[in-house]
Structures are given as C-alpha cells and as structure tokens.
Design a protein around this motif. Sequence first.
Motif, short mmCIF file in Angstrom:
data_model
loop_
_atom_site.label_atom_id
_atom_site.label_comp_id
_atom_site.label_asym_id
_atom_site.label_seq_id
_atom_site.Cartn_x
_atom_site.Cartn_y
_atom_site.Cartn_z
N CYS A 99 -15.34 20.69 -19.63
CA CYS A 99 -13.98 21.10 -19.52
C CYS A 99 -13.17 20.04 -18.82
CB CYS A 99 -13.90 22.45 -19.12
SG CYS A 99 -12.36 23.13 -19.08
N TYR B 147 -7.53 21.16 -21.02
CA TYR B 147 -6.33 22.07 -20.56
C TYR B 147 -5.47 21.31 -19.51
CZ TYR B 147 -9.71 25.22 -22.62
OH TYR B 147 -10.40 25.87 -23.37
N GLU C 99 -3.69 27.87 -18.42
CA GLU C 99 -4.18 27.76 -19.62
C GLU C 99 -5.58 27.70 -19.67
OE1 GLU C 99 -3.87 24.60 -23.27
OE2 GLU C 99 -3.18 24.13 -21.32
N ASP D 29 -7.44 31.23 -18.66
CA ASP D 29 -7.05 32.20 -19.87
C ASP D 29 -8.13 31.73 -21.07
OD1 ASP D 29 -5.21 33.38 -18.38
OD2 ASP D 29 -3.38 32.38 -19.86
N SER D 30 -8.27 30.55 -21.21
CA SER D 30 -9.36 30.12 -22.23
C SER D 30 -10.59 30.22 -21.76
CB SER D 30 -9.03 28.65 -22.56
OG SER D 30 -9.92 28.26 -23.60
N GLY E 32 -11.35 33.89 -22.10
CA GLY E 32 -11.45 34.17 -23.70
C GLY E 32 -12.98 33.66 -24.12
#
Length: 129
Positions: free
Chosen positions: A8, A36, A41, A44-45, A48
Amino acid sequence: MSKITSCCIIDDDEFFAFNIKKLMKDIKFCENVLWYADGQEAIDSLVGLLIENIPLPEVILLDLNMPNKDGWAFLKEFENIPKHQREKVKVYIVSSFVSPENLAKAKSFCCVESYLIKPLTEKALNNLM
C-alpha cells in the motif's frame, strides 16, 4: 516471484506513486499495489478490508505530509487496529524531509519498521523484500 502479496502506497504525490508502482512492477516487488492520496482514504479502505476479512497489505509506504489526514494521524489510527490484525504489516515512512524530530517520532510508533528517504531506488525496494 514476489514474496510480498500486497503493498500500500499512501502518498498524495501522484508522480511518486506512478514511478514507485512502475518500479515495483519492473522488479516484481509484489502482486498487488493499493494507492491512496491521503491518510483518511487509506485508513477507511484498510478498515474496509478487515471488515471483508481481507488481509491487510504486508508493506505500507507512508508519506508524512498529506492533505486531510497526514501520515502521523494515519499512524495513530492504524495503531488502534487490533494488533493481531496488523501484526504482519510493516510500515515504512517514506519522506524527502528528514529531521531528528521526525526520526524520533517515527520510532515512537511500534508499527513503523524504518524511515526511508525519497526517491526510492530499486535497491531500497529489494531491501524491503
């Protein structure tokens, strides 16, 4: 074949993100790359993903200076994720700005593996594998 399944990148610099993703592809650094542009963002991802029972990326490359939620605020929230859900994640701060204060602050977060200086090179990425 890469040892890392997913990575990421959390950085608002699109040029950096584009170049590092290209380099990752060229050296087969990982199979999947998430990107991101800000910490909110990203958090949150990632939450999720956990809700969907999808493992978090093994490597996070985190910039410090971003809009909405900077890297420090992201780290504070990331450390609120239960340890068993984030224990395999290695966070690397990636910044072009180095100061003794930032290095000391980075060490205060147990999830931060290291502090890397931009631009990242092939050698730097290979060292992460």
